[in-house]
Write an enzyme that holds these catalytic residues in place. Structure first.
Site, short mmCIF file in Angstrom:
data_model
loop_
_atom_site.label_atom_id
_atom_site.label_comp_id
_atom_site.label_asym_id
_atom_site.label_seq_id
_atom_site.Cartn_x
_atom_site.Cartn_y
_atom_site.Cartn_z
N ASP A 16 0.87 -1.19 0.00
CA ASP A 16 0.00 0.00 0.00
C ASP A 16 0.90 1.23 0.00
O ASP A 16 2.11 1.14 0.26
CB ASP A 16 -0.89 0.00 1.26
CG ASP A 16 -1.76 1.24 1.34
OD1 ASP A 16 -2.30 1.68 0.31
OD2 ASP A 16 -1.89 1.81 2.45
N SER A 17 0.29 2.39 -0.22
CA SER A 17 1.04 3.63 -0.14
C SER A 17 1.49 3.91 1.30
O SER A 17 2.36 4.74 1.52
CB SER A 17 0.16 4.79 -0.62
OG SER A 17 -1.04 4.81 0.13
N CYS A 79 -4.04 -1.15 -2.27
CA CYS A 79 -4.16 0.31 -2.32
C CYS A 79 -5.07 0.59 -3.51
O CYS A 79 -4.76 0.16 -4.63
CB CYS A 79 -2.79 0.92 -2.53
SG CYS A 79 -2.82 2.70 -2.86
N GLU A 158 -6.21 8.47 9.69
CA GLU A 158 -4.86 8.38 10.26
C GLU A 158 -4.75 9.09 11.60
O GLU A 158 -3.95 8.73 12.44
CB GLU A 158 -3.83 8.93 9.27
CG GLU A 158 -3.74 8.04 8.06
CD GLU A 158 -2.47 8.22 7.25
OE1 GLU A 158 -1.62 9.04 7.63
OE2 GLU A 158 -2.36 7.51 6.24
N CYS A 190 -11.26 2.95 -0.89
CA CYS A 190 -9.96 3.40 -0.37
C CYS A 190 -9.64 2.57 0.85
O CYS A 190 -10.53 2.29 1.67
CB CYS A 190 -10.03 4.89 -0.01
SG CYS A 190 -8.55 5.50 0.80
N HIS A 192 -8.31 3.18 3.58
CA HIS A 192 -8.54 3.74 4.91
C HIS A 192 -10.01 3.72 5.34
O HIS A 192 -10.31 3.80 6.52
CB HIS A 192 -8.08 5.20 4.96
CG HIS A 192 -6.60 5.38 4.99
ND1 HIS A 192 -5.79 4.96 3.98
CD2 HIS A 192 -5.79 5.96 5.93
CE1 HIS A 192 -4.53 5.26 4.27
NE2 HIS A 192 -4.52 5.88 5.45
N1 DGL Z 1 -3.94 3.84 0.00
C1 DGL Z 1 -4.62 4.90 -0.69
C2 DGL Z 1 -5.83 4.33 -1.40
O1 DGL Z 1 -6.35 3.28 -1.06
C3 DGL Z 1 -5.07 6.00 0.26
C4 DGL Z 1 -3.93 6.80 0.83
C5 DGL Z 1 -3.15 7.55 -0.24
O2 DGL Z 1 -3.66 8.54 -0.81
O3 DGL Z 1 -2.04 7.13 -0.50
O4 DGL Z 1 -6.31 4.91 -2.34
#
Ligand code: DGL
Length: 278
Positions: A16-17, A79, A158, A190, A192
């Site tokens: 993931d990011s 992600c 977060e 997403c 999160h």
């Molecule tokens: N992991 C990213 C997503 O699922 C969210 C956080 C980011 O913008 O990197 O789109």
């Protein structure tokens, strides 16, 4: 002798990011408790949600090279932004099965909707990619897809403001235009957003089914590994700290603290690697 036997015991790579993909990781742990998992969170370069396709593709390819160097048998793009922008490039170049989060979500949403009106929320990049529209329409040509980017949800998740008056107000504003259009299914597009699930559910209303990328992706991953005949048959013998390994590109202590708030066992270490060198 089954030539897949060696492959079966290799780990699955999940990336993931940053930290959000841990919601997918946690779900894979729960649905496939025998599997070894390696997580990479790109904590130095997060967020991906406001970056271009070229950049996200470059980052995703670097990460997959790192995961392949750890001998993974499959890669989960946990992600939504990376799935929306880089999945095709990864599938073309990576020599192991790769799965993203967009298609499993779209499939679940099409199965759930009764009135054909599906809402999608995600980062700006995910929504602008129209990946969800395409994935839903590939399954259900006549579905109406109503999308909305919700850029404040990631920082709220977060910050741990999972249930908070500030989150309530922002959720109310974001979801109003979707509920006004009569959606009966909402894709939380997403990583999160599952953390904000109860607030999102409250404002979406009782008649709206929420699609959770974490759950759907783990389910599809299981089906994919079964089809490829690479699911491990072994009961885990390793301790959890060896079975589950965590790597990040920066800020290992913050990552550990967040991970420990959502993974159901204590994470002992998260190692920083130089992702730019892959
Ligand atoms: N992991 C990213 C997503 O699922 C969210 C956080 C980011 O913008 O990197 O789109």
């Amino acid at each position: 002798m089954d030539q897949n036997n060696n492959i079966k015991d290799l780990p699955i790579g999940v990336f993931d990011s940053g930290i959000g993909g841990l919601t997918v990781f946690r779900e894979i742990m729960s649905q496939m408790p025998n599997e070894r998992l390696i997580y990479f969170g790109d904590t130095a370069r997060v967020p991906y949600g406001n970056k271009s396709r070229d950049t996200i593709e470059k980052y995703s390819l670097q990460i997959s090279r790192f995961l392949l160097s750890r001998k993974v048998k499959a890669i989960v793009v946990a992600c939504n932004t990376a799935s929306a922008f880089a999945l095709d490039a990864l599938i073309k170049t990576v020599p192991v099965p790769v799965i993203g989060v967009v298609e499993p979500d779209a499939k679940a949403a099409c199965e759930a909707t009764k009135n054909g009106r599906i809402g999608v929320i995600g980062t700006m990049a995910t929504i602008s990619s129209h990946s969800y529209d395409d994935a839903v329409h590939a399954i259900m040509k006549d579905a109406e897809v109503i999308s909305r980017s919700c850029p404040l949800f990631v920082p709220l998740a977060e910050e741990g403001l999972w249930e908070d008056p500030v989150t309530d107000e922002i959720t109310r504003r974001y979801l109003a235009e979707l509920t006004d259009r009569g959606i009966d299914t909402l894709i939380m597009g997403c990583t999160h957003y599952p953390l904000l699930r109860s607030t999102i559910a409250r404002f979406a209303g009782e008649g709206v089914t929420l699609v959770n990328p974490a759950y759907e992706t783990a389910k599809e991953l299981h089906a994919l590994l079964e089809k490829e005949d690479v699911l491990t048959k072994k009961e885990p013998v390793l301790g959890q700290e060896n079975r589950y390994q965590f790597f990040v590109s920066d800020m290992a202590d913050q990552f550990k603290a967040f991970a420990n708030s959502i993974i159901p066992y204590g994470i002992l270490s998260a190692k920083v690697i130089d992702i730019e060198s892959y």
